[in-house]
Design an enzyme around this catalytic site. Structure first.
Site, PDB file in Angstrom:
ATOM      1  N   CYS A 159       0.768  -1.223   0.096  1.00  0.00           N
ATOM      2  CA  CYS A 159      -0.067   0.159  -0.079  1.00  0.00           C
ATOM      3  C   CYS A 159       0.992   1.247  -0.004  1.00  0.00           C
ATOM      4  O   CYS A 159       1.691   1.410   0.942  1.00  0.00           O
ATOM      5  CB  CYS A 159      -0.828  -0.004   1.160  1.00  0.00           C
ATOM      6  SG  CYS A 159      -1.773   1.580   1.305  1.00  0.00           S
ATOM      7  N   ASP A 198     -19.218  -9.718  24.407  1.00  0.00           N
ATOM      8  CA  ASP A 198     -18.382  -9.435  23.512  1.00  0.00           C
ATOM      9  C   ASP A 198     -18.311  -7.890  23.465  1.00  0.00           C
ATOM     10  O   ASP A 198     -18.812  -7.165  22.484  1.00  0.00           O
ATOM     11  CB  ASP A 198     -19.111  -9.918  22.070  1.00  0.00           C
ATOM     12  CG  ASP A 198     -18.397  -9.495  20.750  1.00  0.00           C
ATOM     13  OD1 ASP A 198     -17.125  -9.180  20.934  1.00  0.00           O
ATOM     14  OD2 ASP A 198     -18.999  -9.498  19.877  1.00  0.00           O
ATOM     15  N   CYS A 222      -0.529   6.346   6.829  1.00  0.00           N
ATOM     16  CA  CYS A 222      -1.930   5.939   7.406  1.00  0.00           C
ATOM     17  C   CYS A 222      -1.947   5.078   8.639  1.00  0.00           C
ATOM     18  O   CYS A 222      -1.038   4.132   8.897  1.00  0.00           O
ATOM     19  CB  CYS A 222      -2.564   5.267   6.187  1.00  0.00           C
ATOM     20  SG  CYS A 222      -4.341   4.607   6.430  1.00  0.00           S
ATOM     21  N   CYS A 271      -7.854   1.962  -0.881  1.00  0.00           N
ATOM     22  CA  CYS A 271      -7.512   1.196   0.438  1.00  0.00           C
ATOM     23  C   CYS A 271      -7.624  -0.369  -0.170  1.00  0.00           C
ATOM     24  O   CYS A 271      -8.478  -0.797  -0.205  1.00  0.00           O
ATOM     25  CB  CYS A 271      -8.382   1.465   1.437  1.00  0.00           C
ATOM     26  SG  CYS A 271      -8.236   0.411   2.880  1.00  0.00           S
ATOM     27  N   GLU A 299     -27.619  -4.397  24.803  1.00  0.00           N
ATOM     28  CA  GLU A 299     -26.857  -3.492  23.803  1.00  0.00           C
ATOM     29  C   GLU A 299     -27.386  -2.293  24.210  1.00  0.00           C
ATOM     30  O   GLU A 299     -28.391  -1.922  24.457  1.00  0.00           O
ATOM     31  CB  GLU A 299     -27.022  -4.206  22.428  1.00  0.00           C
ATOM     32  CG  GLU A 299     -26.678  -3.052  21.487  1.00  0.00           C
ATOM     33  CD  GLU A 299     -25.251  -2.901  21.370  1.00  0.00           C
ATOM     34  OE1 GLU A 299     -24.675  -3.994  21.322  1.00  0.00           O
ATOM     35  OE2 GLU A 299     -24.880  -1.687  21.175  1.00  0.00           O
ATOM     36  N   TYR A 313     -23.466  -7.072  25.179  1.00  0.00           N
ATOM     37  CA  TYR A 313     -23.069  -6.331  24.024  1.00  0.00           C
ATOM     38  C   TYR A 313     -23.377  -6.959  22.700  1.00  0.00           C
ATOM     39  O   TYR A 313     -22.534  -7.639  21.863  1.00  0.00           O
ATOM     40  CB  TYR A 313     -21.472  -6.364  23.925  1.00  0.00           C
ATOM     41  CG  TYR A 313     -20.840  -5.894  25.294  1.00  0.00           C
ATOM     42  CD1 TYR A 313     -20.574  -4.377  25.515  1.00  0.00           C
ATOM     43  CD2 TYR A 313     -20.679  -6.649  26.400  1.00  0.00           C
ATOM     44  CE1 TYR A 313     -19.836  -3.949  26.576  1.00  0.00           C
ATOM     45  CE2 TYR A 313     -19.819  -6.133  27.584  1.00  0.00           C
ATOM     46  CZ  TYR A 313     -19.615  -4.771  27.853  1.00  0.00           C
ATOM     47  OH  TYR A 313     -19.209  -4.444  28.869  1.00  0.00           O
ATOM     48  N   CYS A 341     -11.808  -8.345  21.242  1.00  0.00           N
ATOM     49  CA  CYS A 341     -10.924  -7.885  20.236  1.00  0.00           C
ATOM     50  C   CYS A 341      -9.669  -7.115  20.557  1.00  0.00           C
ATOM     51  O   CYS A 341      -9.041  -6.374  19.835  1.00  0.00           O
ATOM     52  CB  CYS A 341     -11.639  -6.995  18.920  1.00  0.00           C
ATOM     53  SG  CYS A 341     -12.533  -5.708  20.093  1.00  0.00           S
ATOM     54  N   CYS A 385      -3.283   0.285   8.816  1.00  0.00           N
ATOM     55  CA  CYS A 385      -2.511  -0.951   8.896  1.00  0.00           C
ATOM     56  C   CYS A 385      -1.202  -0.790   9.534  1.00  0.00           C
ATOM     57  O   CYS A 385      -0.455   0.273   9.370  1.00  0.00           O
ATOM     58  CB  CYS A 385      -2.224  -1.534   7.601  1.00  0.00           C
ATOM     59  SG  CYS A 385      -3.887  -1.834   6.750  1.00  0.00           S
TER      60      CYS A 385
END
Ligand SMILES: C[S@@+](CC[C@H](N)C(=O)[O-])C[C@H]1O[C@@H](n2cnc3c(N)ncnc32)[C@H](O)[C@@H]1O
Length: 417
Positions: free
Chosen positions: A88, A339, A94, A173, A290, A269, A366, A97
């Site tokens: 990229c 989550d 940027c 992108c 949620e 969540y 995550c 990533c």
């Protein structure tokens, strides 16, 4: 007469520098949580961005905090065997990533190492000898969701620059799905006409109906999307969360739900109900909670479309909901799934979960660091770790999804002080 040449400022710094601005050559030992490379030099621990383990690099120290310094690469002196040329043109500037310099194999290895490191240092548990990571079927053009920043003065549209709030103007992108790229190109052309000068951010999400955009430019941008995952249909739009890497969702669901069945499950969540629907097929009663009202409206629609009447959705902040129910107003919970966003579960959420005393917990995370912090609290609260698996939901970045199963072994009353 020829004047004696002064040594270059750079080499002076190499010899004498101790603070920011120092230029130094180091070898990268491994990738650590947050995605930086770890090195040691001059009695300091260095964190170097955008490197590969085994790289020999000349770096400039940007910031120093005690014995820790943060540095960026000036030159790759000897590239690691796992270093590749980032494809990229925006890479390095940027902020989207930070792993494009690694072979895909090395990205997966680094992510497993990051999880192990967090388990050891933060959760203070010895990680299993092997943590399985499921690779992403697509390592480019996999993201079905994007958030673009808009700088109306410079007419820039793209992502935040690395470590800054400046906008990196991005024409193309390589990690978004082709439909989202087409929307980006279209949006760039439209913004050039001077529209939306007040809008700082756009959110795009792809589904079977095309791409929804928030705020919408045209009527078609406002329509909802639909996607079928593992036999269930989900409706959503750009105003609510839906997972970004759809090709990995079936294995993620399989690992999250395993062979769970029972009387009652709670889905914290829950978003638009990604886990709530399959839970409702396996448990007699399911409650999904949620905070985003747009998401809960879709979750109710998704359950109704699937004719699942045994699940109820509540719009609430998780901590408040747990405080209301943990005191015993809810019958026994067989499975509690959570989550949370990257920040993990607040202390009041952990306290509420422990007070609810579910038999099993599945934690879908995550962020390995907040997962490890919350795991420590759950282990201290009487749960044991059954399994841990990783999913590469975010190729080309250091981010990784982890699914952890826990079982309640002893109640807090049974625990010794
Ligand atoms: C990682 S997403 C998971 C959503 C869903 N489980 C899925 O897989 O599609 C986290 C969700 O938590 C919601 N959320 C974040 N903080 C919250 C809070 N304090 N209380 C309630 N919901 C929250 C967000 O709106 C988002 O939908």
């Amino acid at each position: 007469m020829k004047r004696p040449q002064r040594p270059r400022r750079e080499s002076l710094r190499v010899k004498s520098g101790r603070g920011a601005g120092t230029i130094i050559e180091v070898e990268i030992e491994r990738i650590v949580p947050g995605g930086a490379g770890l090195a040691h030099a001059e009695g300091r621990t260095l964190f170097v961005t955008l490197v590969a383990p085994g790289d020999r690099v000349r770096v400039r120290v940007d910031r120093v905090r005690g014995k820790v310094a943060f540095a960026s690469v000036l030159e790759v002196v000897t590239p690691s065997p796992v270093r590749v040329e980032p494809p990229c043109p925006y890479f390095g500037r940027c902020g989207g990533c930070d792993f494009q310099q690694l072979t895909y194999e090395a990205q997966l290895e680094a992510k497993v190492e990051i999880i192990r490191d967090c388990l050891r240092r933060i959760a203070r548990v010895e990680p299993p000898t092997r943590i399985q990571i499921t690779p992403s079927p697509d390592i480019w053009r996999y993201r079905s969701r994007a958030r673009w920043q808009h700088d109306p003065v410079r007419q820039y549209l793209g992502y935040h620059e690395l470590g800054s709030h400046r906008v990196c103007d991005v024409v193309e992108c390589p990690v978004v799905v082709p439909e989202v790229q087409t929307k980006l190109s279209h949006l760039r052309a439209t913004l050039g006409e001077g529209a939306f000068d007040e809008t700082k951010e756009f959110q795009a999400v792809a589904g079977d109906e095309g791409v929804s955009l928030l705020p919408p430019l045209a009527e078609e941008d406002a329509r909802e999307q639909v996607r079928e995952i593992a036999g269930e249909r989900y409706r959503f739009n750009a105003a609510c969360f839906f997972q970004i890497n759809h090709a990995l969702l079936e294995p993620l669901l399989k690992e999250t739900l395993k062979d769970a069945t029972g009387e009652r499950a709670v889905d914290l969540y829950c978003g638009v109900g990604l886990f709530t629907l399959p839970l409702a097929r396996r448990f007699a009663h399911v409650t999904g909670i949620e905070g985003n009202a747009a998401a809960t409206a879709f979750a109710r629609l998704n359950l109704a479309d699937a004719q699942l009447a045994n699940a109820a959705i509540e719009t609430a902040r998780i901590g408040e909901w747990l405080t209301r129910h943990a005191g015993g107003s809810l019958p026994r919970v067989d499975l509690l799934l959570l989550d949370p966003p990257r920040t993990g579960a607040d202390p009041e959420v952990i306290a509420g979960i422990l007070a609810l005393r579910p038999e099993h917990i599945v934690y879908v995370s995550c962020d390995p660091a907040t997962l490890a912090r919350d795991l420590r609290a759950l282990l201290d609260g009487g749960f044991t770790l059954d399994s841990i698996k990783a999913f590469d939901m975010f190729p080309q970045t250091h981010h990784v999804e982890t699914v952890v199963h826990l079982t309640r072994t002893i109640s807090s009353e049974e625990r010794l002080p």
